[in-house]
Design an enzyme around this catalytic site. Structure first.
Site, PDB file in Angstrom:
ATOM      1  N   PHE A   1     -17.069  43.261-102.528  1.00 36.38           N
ATOM      2  CA  PHE A   1     -16.726  42.104-102.909  1.00 36.38           C
ATOM      3  C   PHE A   1     -15.413  42.322-103.963  1.00 36.38           C
ATOM      4  O   PHE A   1     -15.881  42.862-104.844  1.00 36.38           O
ATOM      5  CB  PHE A   1     -17.817  40.932-103.654  1.00 36.38           C
ATOM      6  CG  PHE A   1     -17.368  39.499-103.590  1.00 36.38           C
ATOM      7  CD1 PHE A   1     -17.682  38.903-102.301  1.00 36.38           C
ATOM      8  CD2 PHE A   1     -16.707  39.246-104.717  1.00 36.38           C
ATOM      9  CE1 PHE A   1     -17.235  37.646-102.253  1.00 36.38           C
ATOM     10  CE2 PHE A   1     -16.127  37.849-104.398  1.00 36.38           C
ATOM     11  CZ  PHE A   1     -16.427  37.029-103.540  1.00 36.38           C
TER      12      PHE A   1
ATOM     13  N   ASP B   1     -10.894  35.191-105.503  1.00 36.80           N
ATOM     14  CA  ASP B   1     -11.694  34.699-106.672  1.00 36.80           C
ATOM     15  C   ASP B   1     -13.223  35.100-106.457  1.00 36.80           C
ATOM     16  O   ASP B   1     -13.622  35.301-105.221  1.00 36.80           O
ATOM     17  CB  ASP B   1     -11.463  33.453-106.689  1.00 36.80           C
ATOM     18  CG  ASP B   1     -12.494  32.576-105.495  1.00 36.80           C
ATOM     19  OD1 ASP B   1     -12.381  33.158-104.448  1.00 36.80           O
ATOM     20  OD2 ASP B   1     -13.346  31.826-105.609  1.00 36.80           O
TER      21      ASP B   1
ATOM     22  N   ASP C   1      -5.063  36.121 -97.584  1.00 36.04           N
ATOM     23  CA  ASP C   1      -5.749  37.019 -98.360  1.00 36.04           C
ATOM     24  C   ASP C   1      -6.348  38.181 -97.946  1.00 36.04           C
ATOM     25  O   ASP C   1      -6.305  39.320 -98.038  1.00 36.04           O
ATOM     26  CB  ASP C   1      -6.419  36.264 -99.827  1.00 36.04           C
ATOM     27  CG  ASP C   1      -7.782  35.582 -99.314  1.00 36.04           C
ATOM     28  OD1 ASP C   1      -8.005  35.456 -98.200  1.00 36.04           O
ATOM     29  OD2 ASP C   1      -8.229  35.187-100.287  1.00 36.04           O
TER      30      ASP C   1
ATOM     31  N   LYS D   1      -7.088  28.935-101.413  1.00 36.28           N
ATOM     32  CA  LYS D   1      -6.115  29.239-102.248  1.00 36.28           C
ATOM     33  C   LYS D   1      -5.888  30.641-102.461  1.00 36.28           C
ATOM     34  O   LYS D   1      -4.907  31.225-103.091  1.00 36.28           O
ATOM     35  CB  LYS D   1      -6.913  29.031-103.566  1.00 36.28           C
ATOM     36  CG  LYS D   1      -7.160  27.277-103.865  1.00 36.28           C
ATOM     37  CD  LYS D   1      -7.845  27.228-105.217  1.00 36.28           C
ATOM     38  CE  LYS D   1      -8.421  25.623-105.123  1.00 36.28           C
ATOM     39  NZ  LYS D   1      -9.277  25.596-106.403  1.00 36.28           N
ATOM     40  N   GLY D   2      -6.560  31.465-101.676  1.00 39.56           N
ATOM     41  CA  GLY D   2      -6.537  32.873-102.004  1.00 39.56           C
ATOM     42  C   GLY D   2      -5.382  33.667-101.833  1.00 39.56           C
ATOM     43  O   GLY D   2      -5.010  34.852-102.461  1.00 39.56           O
TER      44      GLY D   2
ATOM     45  N   LYS E   1     -10.747  43.967 -94.297  1.00 45.54           N
ATOM     46  CA  LYS E   1     -12.037  44.711 -94.540  1.00 45.54           C
ATOM     47  C   LYS E   1     -12.588  45.815 -93.492  1.00 45.54           C
ATOM     48  O   LYS E   1     -12.385  45.303 -92.206  1.00 45.54           O
ATOM     49  CB  LYS E   1     -13.162  43.766 -94.961  1.00 45.54           C
ATOM     50  CG  LYS E   1     -13.469  43.542 -96.306  1.00 45.54           C
ATOM     51  CD  LYS E   1     -14.577  42.916 -96.812  1.00 45.54           C
ATOM     52  CE  LYS E   1     -14.680  42.317 -98.167  1.00 45.54           C
ATOM     53  NZ  LYS E   1     -15.613  41.278 -98.428  1.00 45.54           N
TER      54      LYS E   1
ATOM     55  N   ASP F   1     -12.261  39.099 -93.205  1.00 44.85           N
ATOM     56  CA  ASP F   1     -13.823  39.824 -93.287  1.00 44.85           C
ATOM     57  C   ASP F   1     -14.260  39.586 -91.893  1.00 44.85           C
ATOM     58  O   ASP F   1     -14.025  40.536 -91.080  1.00 44.85           O
ATOM     59  CB  ASP F   1     -14.586  39.087 -94.290  1.00 44.85           C
ATOM     60  CG  ASP F   1     -15.789  39.663 -94.690  1.00 44.85           C
ATOM     61  OD1 ASP F   1     -16.013  40.611 -94.030  1.00 44.85           O
ATOM     62  OD2 ASP F   1     -16.587  39.029 -95.579  1.00 44.85           O
TER      63      ASP F   1
HETATM   64  P1  IMP Z   1     -13.783  35.445 -92.614  1.00 42.41           P
HETATM   65  O1  IMP Z   1     -13.795  34.032 -91.897  1.00 42.41           O
HETATM   66  O2  IMP Z   1     -15.255  36.044 -92.826  1.00 42.41           O
HETATM   67  O3  IMP Z   1     -12.729  36.453 -92.307  1.00 42.41           O
HETATM   68  O4  IMP Z   1     -13.585  35.060 -93.999  1.00 42.41           O
HETATM   69  C1  IMP Z   1     -12.411  35.022 -94.876  1.00 42.41           C
HETATM   70  C2  IMP Z   1     -12.292  34.466 -96.155  1.00 42.41           C
HETATM   71  O5  IMP Z   1     -13.779  34.864 -96.947  1.00 42.41           O
HETATM   72  C3  IMP Z   1     -11.350  34.778 -97.201  1.00 42.41           C
HETATM   73  O6  IMP Z   1     -10.031  34.006 -96.838  1.00 42.41           O
HETATM   74  C4  IMP Z   1     -11.919  34.655 -98.548  1.00 42.41           C
HETATM   75  O7  IMP Z   1     -11.807  33.346 -98.988  1.00 42.41           O
HETATM   76  C5  IMP Z   1     -13.124  34.945 -98.312  1.00 42.41           C
HETATM   77  N1  IMP Z   1     -13.559  36.400 -98.630  1.00 42.41           N
HETATM   78  C6  IMP Z   1     -14.110  37.505 -97.810  1.00 42.41           C
HETATM   79  N2  IMP Z   1     -14.277  38.683 -98.541  1.00 42.41           N
HETATM   80  C7  IMP Z   1     -13.877  38.194 -99.730  1.00 42.41           C
HETATM   81  C8  IMP Z   1     -13.842  39.109-100.895  1.00 42.41           C
HETATM   82  O8  IMP Z   1     -14.403  40.488-100.902  1.00 42.41           O
HETATM   83  N3  IMP Z   1     -13.672  38.619-102.116  1.00 42.41           N
HETATM   84  C9  IMP Z   1     -12.943  37.302-102.191  1.00 42.41           C
HETATM   85  N4  IMP Z   1     -13.184  36.419-101.057  1.00 42.41           N
HETATM   86  C10 IMP Z   1     -13.557  37.064 -99.879  1.00 42.41           C
END
Ligand code: IMP
Length: 191
Positions: free
Chosen positions: A151, A158, A99, A42-43, A130, A102
């Site tokens: 965060f 969210d 969104d 949803k982000g 990030k 990470d």
């Molecule tokens: P990745 O697969 O580790 O890159 O995770 C990315 C997903 O983790 C994003 O689409 C978000 O849903 C969630 N996420 C990572 N960091 C944050 C944050 O700081 N706030 C909210 N959601 C986050």
């Protein structure tokens, strides 16, 4: 909700300006191309709504709901698709709209999946990158902001399904998720 926010990183005006710049670049780069924007729910819903309106091209918009799991240090992982695209991507230029990146696991798996379906190209537009060592390499052709390792909530992001409607992006006070961590149904993110 403001009392749960430690500090505001990007206010509504700053976000608006950056999204407009990113949209202008996309407009320039995708002239004469059949562009499909794929929002990851949803982000991405707020970012996608603003980005799409800042692109001066006849784009198509679709959505996916995905989740990923895997080790933070290994290159492999598994992508689970809870909601798939409603159109085929074969031969089309796909721009994934996300969104935040990470670890990069979700985006790297999703981009690989869409490439394997025969898309003409697959690129990524991300609201926030990030500044952390990334265990999974993702090339973000378009990124609005490079942000600190905290965060973040707001503008679609969210914590436990809350704060998505904040018009700005802020750092959530750690005590909010530390308090919730005591609850059995506490969740880090609803994606
Ligand atoms: P990745 O697969 O580790 O890159 O995770 C990315 C997903 O983790 C994003 O689409 C978000 O849903 C969630 N996420 C990572 N960091 C944050 C944050 O700081 N706030 C909210 N959601 C986050």
């Amino acid at each position: 909700m403001r009392q749960d926010i430690e500090s505001i990183l990007y206010d509504a005006e700053c976000i608006h300006d950056r999204v407009l710049q990113v949209g202008t670049r996309i407009t320039r780069d995708y002239q004469d191309k059949d562009l499909l924007l794929v929002g990851v729910l949803k982000g991405s819903f707020v970012f996608l709504a603003d980005l799409a309106r800042s692109i001066d091209l006849p784009v198509e918009v679709d959505f996916m709901v995905v989740s990923s799991y895997g080790s933070g240090t290994e290159s492999s992982g598994v992508l689970t698709i809870a909601k798939d695209l409603s159109v085929p991507v074969e031969g089309r230029h796909v721009l994934i709209v996300e969104d935040i990146v990470d670890s990069g696991l979700t985006l790297s798996l999703l981009a690989e999946d869409l490439r394997s379906r025969g898309a003409a190209s697959v690129q990524v537009a991300v609201l926030l990158e990030k500044d952390v060592p990334r265990s999974h390499q993702v090339e973000c052709a378009y990124s609005a902001f490079h942000c600190p390792d905290a965060f973040l909530v707001g503008y679609g992001l969210d914590y436990a399904e809350r704060y998505r409607n904040l018009p700005y992006i802020g750092i959530l006070k750690p005590e909010v998720y530390e308090d919730r961590a005591q609850c059995p149904d506490a969740r880090q993110s609803g994606r």
